[in-house]
Write a protein that holds these residues in place. Structure first.
Motif, PDB file in Angstrom:
ATOM      1  N   ALA A   8      16.806  12.231   3.359  1.00  0.00           N
ATOM      2  CA  ALA A   8      17.772  13.323   3.305  1.00  0.00           C
ATOM      3  C   ALA A   8      19.114  12.795   2.834  1.00  0.00           C
ATOM      4  N   SER A 124      17.745  19.429  -3.980  1.00  0.00           N
ATOM      5  CA  SER A 124      18.082  20.236  -2.811  1.00  0.00           C
ATOM      6  C   SER A 124      18.247  21.685  -3.225  1.00  0.00           C
ATOM      7  N   GLU A 128      22.089  23.527   0.347  1.00  0.00           N
ATOM      8  CA  GLU A 128      22.132  22.154   0.843  1.00  0.00           C
ATOM      9  C   GLU A 128      22.833  21.211  -0.126  1.00  0.00           C
ATOM     10  N   GLY A 205      13.844  17.459  11.712  1.00  0.00           N
ATOM     11  CA  GLY A 205      14.886  17.869  10.787  1.00  0.00           C
ATOM     12  C   GLY A 205      15.816  18.902  11.391  1.00  0.00           C
ATOM     13  N   SER A 207      18.374  22.307  10.215  1.00  0.00           N
ATOM     14  CA  SER A 207      18.777  23.222   9.147  1.00  0.00           C
ATOM     15  C   SER A 207      20.210  22.932   8.748  1.00  0.00           C
ATOM     16  N   CYS A 208      20.557  23.266   7.512  1.00  0.00           N
ATOM     17  CA  CYS A 208      21.851  22.895   6.942  1.00  0.00           C
ATOM     18  C   CYS A 208      23.012  23.586   7.644  1.00  0.00           C
ATOM     19  N   ARG A 266       7.942  13.467   4.478  1.00  0.00           N
ATOM     20  CA  ARG A 266       8.508  13.452   3.136  1.00  0.00           C
ATOM     21  C   ARG A 266       8.126  12.161   2.401  1.00  0.00           C
ATOM     22  N   SER A 287      12.854  20.573   3.261  1.00  0.00           N
ATOM     23  CA  SER A 287      13.858  20.582   4.325  1.00  0.00           C
ATOM     24  C   SER A 287      13.492  21.645   5.345  1.00  0.00           C
TER      25      SER A 287
END
Length: 467
Positions: A8, A124, A128, A205, A207-208, A266, A287
């Motif tokens: 990321a 992305s 993001e 992960g 979230s943005c 990933r 993501s």
């Protein structure tokens, strides 16, 4: 080179600057020289970094601004000596450019050493590309800038901010910088920039967090690209969550369990599938995103986290999206074989290519029964048991439901008998009418046959009114 790109991209670097030596910052497209007059509009708020010494004929400064001088930098008055490289003698104005925080074209992903990440295979979605709430923000050393931080959120959170050679990784240190003289000149708008010092601690992960400002991101992106999304050659294009424009290719949505590790998954996809030569033209974004849930498709209810994989390729015409479709099929097959071990409970694939007339959909669900399913079943059984207990104790009355029977419905559908001219019996007055002999004369008049037969009214005693 793919492994760092697969990770990321948590470091986002601001691209534009307001340096004195940057040619694009001046209306003439060049840096002012000795015979020029430098003009800063008096109402312009600026923060300008000066790297080197300059000789100028004249300079008008703004009422509110700052010139940040590097070591050895400064200004001197032009003495009139001839300079072959500067004969114009023009008035050069500092350009009034409006740069917004939520413009994805003004950010780039960099490594912790501030080197650009390799571009190409991993990308992305648009939301993001702007710093997310757990990202580290970098402003290049020895640069000045001015950013509009208008936002739909009260606070814009980031993990850390590096500027002017300083790194701020705590809210206390950042609050101290905001109280200084430079911060109001560098950041303006209704938003508040906040440093938290915390990164994403969820292995599945995070979230943005830029969804509330998604419309600002898309508006800035479309403004830079001519105010319209690129034309697509596929039928029924896909709309990834967090992305401004539709795409051709494939998307996969994953539901996951607590055992899912986004980073490991990933890396596994990159090594096992994306690195294959046949997928050289495919790019992937993966993501965690929040999918909005609504009641009856209208009323916002909540959001559900899921892992989104977006696959696009460089195919053209009827080949558009075909390589992405094949990779998506391979990923779905991989999930079928290893999904449970990887913490993937279900997966859904959607495809749009140049050779498809309609969107293709595929899905996979794990057969593993989760703890949530068991808990739901136990709760349902306890609820039914409680209702039955209260009913037996007489503390709960259940409505009686009448189940219609076929023969009842048949009786209802039978047409009523035609009306008779004999009248009807009064259920409140059960008295047999006196029989009348047709050949016998009576004091009462017999009604003709073509008239209805009247009945006695039990509420009216005829004997009381006879004379």
């Amino acid at each position: 080179l793919l492994l760092p790109a697969a990770a990321a991209a948590t470091y986002k670097q601001w691209i534009p600057n307001t340096n004195f030596e940057t040619a694009s910052n001046w209306d003439k497209g060049r840096v002012p020289c000795a015979s020029d007059v430098v003009l800063f509009e008096k109402n312009k708020v600026v923060s300008v970094f000066v790297r080197s010494p300059h000789v100028l004929t004249d300079m008008y400064l703004p009422l509110n601004g700052e010139l940040v001088l590097a070591s050895g930098a400064g200004f001197a008055a032009f003495d009139g000596s001839w300079d072959p490289g500067c004969v114009s003698g023009e008035t050069v104005r500092f350009a009034d450019k409006h740069h917004a925080w939520f413009d994805p074209t003004l950010w780039q992903a960099v490594s912790p050493s501030e080197e650009l990440e390799p571009s190409g295979r991993i990308f992305s979605v648009d939301e993001e590309r702007v710093p997310c709430r757990y990202d580290d923000v970098i402003f290049q050393p020895e640069t000045s800038f001015r950013i509009n931080i208008d936002s739909s959120q009260r606070v814009i959170n980031v993990r850390s901010i590096s500027l002017m050679g300083q790194e701020f990784s705590s809210s206390e240190a950042w609050a101290g910088y905001l109280r200084g003289p430079s911060a109001p000149l560098q950041f303006h708008g209704n938003g508040t920039l906040q440093v938290t010092g915390t990164g994403c601690s969820d292995k599945s992960g995070c979230s943005c967090g830029n969804a509330p400002d998604g419309h600002r991101i898309c508006a800035a992106l479309l403004r830079a690209s001519g105010r319209q999304c690129p034309a697509l050659t596929c039928q029924s294009p896909l709309q990834p969550l967090g992305h401004c424009c539709e795409v051709c290719g494939a998307t996969i949505s994953l539901d996951f369990t607590p055992y899912f590790d986004l980073q490991k998954y990933r890396d596994r996809l990159v090594q096992a599938l994306l690195n294959q030569p046949k997928y050289a033209g495919v790019r992937m974004a993966i993501s965690k995103v929040d999918k909005a849930q609504t009641f009856l498709g209208v009323i916002p209810r909540s959001s559900t986290p899921l892992i989104q994989i977006v696959l696009i390729d460089d195919g053209a015409g009827v080949q558009t999206g075909t390589a992405a479709e094949q990779l998506a099929s391979d990923i779905m097959e991989h999930i079928t074989q290893h999904g449970e071990a990887l913490g993937i409970s279900s997966a859904k694939m959607e495809v749009a290519t140049g050779s498809t007339l309609s969107r293709q959909v595929g899905s996979h669900a794990s057969s593993k029964i989760t703890a949530g399913t068991v808990s739901g079943l136990l709760f349902s059984l306890l609820l039914l048991g409680g209702i039955l207990f209260l009913y037996r104790k007489g503390k709960l009355r259940l409505p009686t439901l009448r189940v219609p029977r076929p023969w009842d419905r048949a009786e209802d559908l039978v047409s009523p008998a035609p009306a008779s001219d004999k009248g009807f019996d009064n259920p409140m007055f059960d008295v047999e009418p006196p029989s009348v002999d047709p050949g016998e004369e009576t004091g009462q008049e017999v009604a003709p046959k073509d008239h209805q037969v009247f009945y006695l009214n039990p509420l009216y005693d005829a004997s009381e009114t006879e004379t």
